[in-house]
Design a protein around this motif. Structure first.
Motif, PDB file in Angstrom:
ATOM      1  N   GLU A 173       0.829  -1.214   0.000  1.00  0.00           N
ATOM      2  CA  GLU A 173       0.000   0.000   0.000  1.00  0.00           C
ATOM      3  C   GLU A 173       0.859   1.257   0.000  1.00  0.00           C
ATOM      4  N   ILE A 174       1.919   1.252   0.820  1.00  0.00           N
ATOM      5  CA  ILE A 174       2.767   2.435   0.944  1.00  0.00           C
ATOM      6  C   ILE A 174       3.571   2.687  -0.326  1.00  0.00           C
ATOM      7  N   THR A 175       4.094   1.614  -0.902  1.00  0.00           N
ATOM      8  CA  THR A 175       4.984   1.770  -2.061  1.00  0.00           C
ATOM      9  C   THR A 175       4.254   1.757  -3.393  1.00  0.00           C
ATOM     10  N   LYS A 176       2.950   1.436  -3.356  1.00  0.00           N
ATOM     11  CA  LYS A 176       2.154   1.329  -4.589  1.00  0.00           C
ATOM     12  C   LYS A 176       2.732   0.256  -5.526  1.00  0.00           C
ATOM     13  N   ARG A 177       3.219  -0.822  -4.932  1.00  0.00           N
ATOM     14  CA  ARG A 177       3.754  -1.930  -5.709  1.00  0.00           C
ATOM     15  C   ARG A 177       2.946  -3.190  -5.424  1.00  0.00           C
ATOM     16  N   ARG A 178       2.639  -3.944  -6.444  1.00  0.00           N
ATOM     17  CA  ARG A 178       1.995  -5.237  -6.250  1.00  0.00           C
ATOM     18  C   ARG A 178       3.082  -6.251  -5.899  1.00  0.00           C
ATOM     19  N   LEU A 179       2.905  -6.894  -4.752  1.00  0.00           N
ATOM     20  CA  LEU A 179       3.931  -7.808  -4.257  1.00  0.00           C
ATOM     21  C   LEU A 179       3.413  -9.238  -4.213  1.00  0.00           C
ATOM     22  N   LYS A 180       4.236 -10.152  -4.649  1.00  0.00           N
ATOM     23  CA  LYS A 180       3.934 -11.568  -4.518  1.00  0.00           C
ATOM     24  C   LYS A 180       4.669 -12.098  -3.292  1.00  0.00           C
ATOM     25  N   VAL A 181       3.914 -12.618  -2.322  1.00  0.00           N
ATOM     26  CA  VAL A 181       4.523 -13.152  -1.101  1.00  0.00           C
ATOM     27  C   VAL A 181       5.044 -14.558  -1.397  1.00  0.00           C
ATOM     28  N   ARG A 182       6.331 -14.724  -1.260  1.00  0.00           N
ATOM     29  CA  ARG A 182       6.964 -16.011  -1.527  1.00  0.00           C
ATOM     30  C   ARG A 182       7.420 -16.624  -0.208  1.00  0.00           C
ATOM     31  N   VAL A 183       6.878 -17.777   0.118  1.00  0.00           N
ATOM     32  CA  VAL A 183       7.077 -18.398   1.427  1.00  0.00           C
ATOM     33  C   VAL A 183       7.984 -19.620   1.319  1.00  0.00           C
ATOM     34  N   VAL A 184       8.978 -19.671   2.203  1.00  0.00           N
ATOM     35  CA  VAL A 184       9.743 -20.898   2.412  1.00  0.00           C
ATOM     36  C   VAL A 184       9.077 -21.617   3.586  1.00  0.00           C
TER      37      VAL A 184
END
Length: 250
Positions: A173-184
């Motif tokens: 929300e802050i950076t206006k970037r769509r992020l994909k959460v990658r989980v180990v």
């Protein structure tokens, strides 16, 4: 400025003459050995007690008493017990997880549209920023109110622990970037732990730390933080400051 070696008690003895307050953030974690965390801390505590230091401010770790399986967390509890036994007035400032790291892998991931996560997206734990923690240590050292002596103070954010998904959502929300959460996944760490113990002390320590997060007890109680150090930051405020420092936003 006096350069000393925590593994050399005599150098500590010379340096501590006339010292009123010790603030110790020393550790050998990430340096391939835990000698400083155990023997080095013991040497420093003993030298400070002999020098009659008036207050020992020790940077510790949230819930370290429940983390005997994590070597560098356990070392903090061992040191806390030694400080208590020494009779010196003390303040333990207990830090949770750092949002910012010296090599900030989260910021690097965000710049590439990813949010690297450990274990799962739902488990919550507490966070702090390095600059905020430095401020709390300074306040603990300079506090004129003797009420702070012999207190154990967790630090964190006012709105509590956050899951990695919650952190990722705020960052997005802050950076206006769509992020994909990658989980180990946790399972990967459990499988790696046995091999790491044979080949890498540091790697084993790191894996055990991540597995400790899974327990859900790495959570700060900030009531004393706000009493002695003032209002704790909200997560959005802290994450915004972190994002600016990493040039994710202007």
């Amino acid at each position: 400025m006096v350069r000393v070696d925590m593994m050399d008690p005599e150098s500590l003895h010379r340096a501590l003459q006339g010292v009123d307050v010790v603030v110790s953030s020393a550790n050998s974690y990430m340096k391939g050995s835990l000698d400083t965390d155990f023997q080095g801390n013991k040497n420093l505590i003993e030298a400070a007690a002999r020098a009659g230091v008036g207050r020992f401010v020790f940077l510790s770790i949230v819930s370290c008493e429940a983390a005997s399986a994590v070597p560098h967390f356990h070392a903090k509890k061992v040191a806390e017990d030694l400080i208590k036994a020494s009779g010196m007035p003390y303040v333990f400032v207990r830090a949770p997880s750092f949002l910012d790291q010296s090599s900030d892998y989260i910021a690097k991931g965000v710049k590439n549209g990813r949010f690297p996560a450990v274990g799962d997206k739902a488990t919550k734990w507490s966070y702090v920023l390095t600059d905020d923690l430095a401020s709390y240590l300074a306040k603990a050292a300079t506090c004129a109110n003797a009420e702070i002596n012999n207190e154990t103070i967790d630090v964190g954010w006012r709105d509590g622990p956050k899951s990695q998904q919650e952190i990722a959502d705020i960052v997005s929300e802050i950076t206006k970037r769509r992020l994909k959460v990658r989980v180990v996944p946790w399972l990967v760490f459990r499988l790696l732990a046995r091999a790491a113990k044979l080949f890498s002390e540091l790697g084993y320590d790191l894996i055990q730390m991540f597995l400790f997060f899974e327990k859900g007890v790495y959570v700060s109680n900030i009531s004393k933080q706000e009493h002695f150090f003032g209002p704790a930051p909200m997560s959005r405020d802290a994450i915004t400051r972190w994002a600016k420092s990493q040039q994710l936003i202007s």
